[in-house]
Design a protein around this motif. Structure first.
Motif, short mmCIF file in Angstrom:
data_model
loop_
_atom_site.label_atom_id
_atom_site.label_comp_id
_atom_site.label_asym_id
_atom_site.label_seq_id
_atom_site.Cartn_x
_atom_site.Cartn_y
_atom_site.Cartn_z
N ALA A 107 0.45 -1.39 0.43
CA ALA A 107 -0.33 0.14 -0.10
C ALA A 107 0.40 1.31 0.35
N SER A 108 1.98 0.76 1.10
CA SER A 108 2.55 2.42 1.18
C SER A 108 3.55 2.43 -0.12
N ALA A 109 3.51 1.49 -1.40
CA ALA A 109 5.11 1.11 -2.18
C ALA A 109 3.37 2.36 -3.34
N ALA A 110 1.97 2.35 -3.61
CA ALA A 110 1.85 2.13 -4.32
C ALA A 110 1.22 3.95 -4.38
N ARG A 111 1.09 3.89 -2.71
CA ARG A 111 0.99 5.90 -2.75
C ARG A 111 2.57 6.21 -2.77
N HIS A 112 3.58 5.97 -2.94
CA HIS A 112 5.00 6.84 -2.57
C HIS A 112 5.52 6.57 -4.19
N SER A 113 5.43 5.85 -5.21
CA SER A 113 5.82 5.43 -5.82
C SER A 113 6.44 6.48 -7.15
N THR A 114 7.59 6.73 -6.85
CA THR A 114 8.10 7.67 -8.12
C THR A 114 7.79 6.69 -9.88
N ALA A 154 11.78 -1.53 -1.78
CA ALA A 154 12.26 0.76 -1.68
C ALA A 154 11.38 1.61 -2.47
N ALA A 155 10.13 1.29 -3.19
CA ALA A 155 9.29 1.71 -3.07
C ALA A 155 8.66 3.26 -2.31
N THR A 156 8.27 1.57 -0.92
CA THR A 156 7.85 2.48 0.37
C THR A 156 8.63 3.29 0.64
N ARG A 157 9.67 4.05 0.42
CA ARG A 157 10.51 5.30 1.14
C ARG A 157 10.98 5.29 2.71
N ASN A 158 10.33 4.33 2.72
CA ASN A 158 11.09 4.51 4.47
C ASN A 158 11.57 2.83 4.58
N PRO A 159 13.00 3.27 5.68
CA PRO A 159 14.49 2.79 5.36
C PRO A 159 14.20 1.24 6.33
N GLY A 206 -4.83 -0.04 -2.08
CA GLY A 206 -5.71 -1.15 -1.18
C GLY A 206 -5.72 -2.43 -1.95
N ARG A 207 -5.59 -2.47 -3.49
CA ARG A 207 -5.82 -3.96 -4.15
C ARG A 207 -4.62 -4.02 -3.91
#
Length: 227
Positions: A107-114, A154-159, A206-207
């Motif tokens: 979910a985080s990757a979907a929201r924060h991906s570049t 990595a796409a979550t931008r949360n190390p 969500g998906r």
């Protein structure tokens, strides 16, 4: 020892990424432990690793210390250092963690991906289609599965989330490798990521979370079916 030989690359290294000697040693030894090239319970011979990787003792020793923290190696006083044994009962504990964190990461990757992340998702989807079309090739499929997971992390931008999931993903993959020759339908299992990559590319948090949760549960079921 040939100081110019350098460490052999991990299959998960990112092309062009500059690595310190300690980081290179860490990744190379980690890769051997995850894939069971260093068998569970086997002694860790630092001198042999130095020769194999073309590195001095210091970066190898630093790498082994990091791997001990990740539960990939264990140190016994007066006995030495060994690759951690695989206890399939740990599968339950690993599932409890991944069932919560993998959906959160998706979910985080979907929201924060570049834009670069989304391009990486599309490229991996293309690799996935090509690889699964070729049928069952366990080593290649496992490597691709790991690369997909790590790209999502990595796409979550949360190390902190990324490091935690890599750690438990590595432990889960060791269990997977233990039963690799007995698992059926690996291509279908790995191909489940196609739907996840599409959701991530479209930014559907969500998906993506639901697909990731289902994937973790199905992985657990597949392993338990052959234990």
């Amino acid at each position: 020892m040939n100081s110019e030989a350098g460490p052999s690359a991990s299959v998960l290294d990112r092309p062009g990424e500059p690595l310190s000697m300690a980081e290179a040693a860490y990744r190379a030894i980690q890769d051997r432990l995850i894939r069971l090239d260093i068998r569970p319970g086997a002694p860790i011979n630092e001198e042999e690793l130095c020769q194999r990787l073309g590195l001095s003792r210091t970066p190898v020793r630093e790498a082994v210390k990091r791997l001990e923290h990740e539960r990939l190696v264990v140190v016994y006083p007066r006995r030495g250092t060994f690759a951690t044994e695989i206890n399939v009962t740990d599968l339950t504990y690993i599932l409890e963690i991944r069932e919560v964190l993998e959906p959160a990461a998706a979910a985080s990757a979907a929201r924060h991906s570049t834009a670069a992340d989304r391009a990486a998702f599309r490229a991996l989807a293309g690799e996935l289609a090509a690889e699964t079309a070729l049928g069952e090739r366990p080593d290649e499929l496992m490597t691709l599965d790991m690369r997909i997971h790590r790209t999502v992390y990595a796409a979550t931008r949360n190390p902190y989330l990324e490091d935690t999931l890599i750690r438990y993903g590595n432990l889960a993959t060791r269990i997977w490798c233990l039963f690799l020759d007995r698992l059926e339908g690996m291509a279908a299992h790995v191909n489940e990521h196609a739907e996840l990559l599409a959701a991530l590319t479209d930014g559907e948090a969500g998906r993506a979370a639901e697909i990731a949760r289902r994937h973790v549960i199905e992985f657990d079921k597949a392993i338990r079916a052959v234990i």
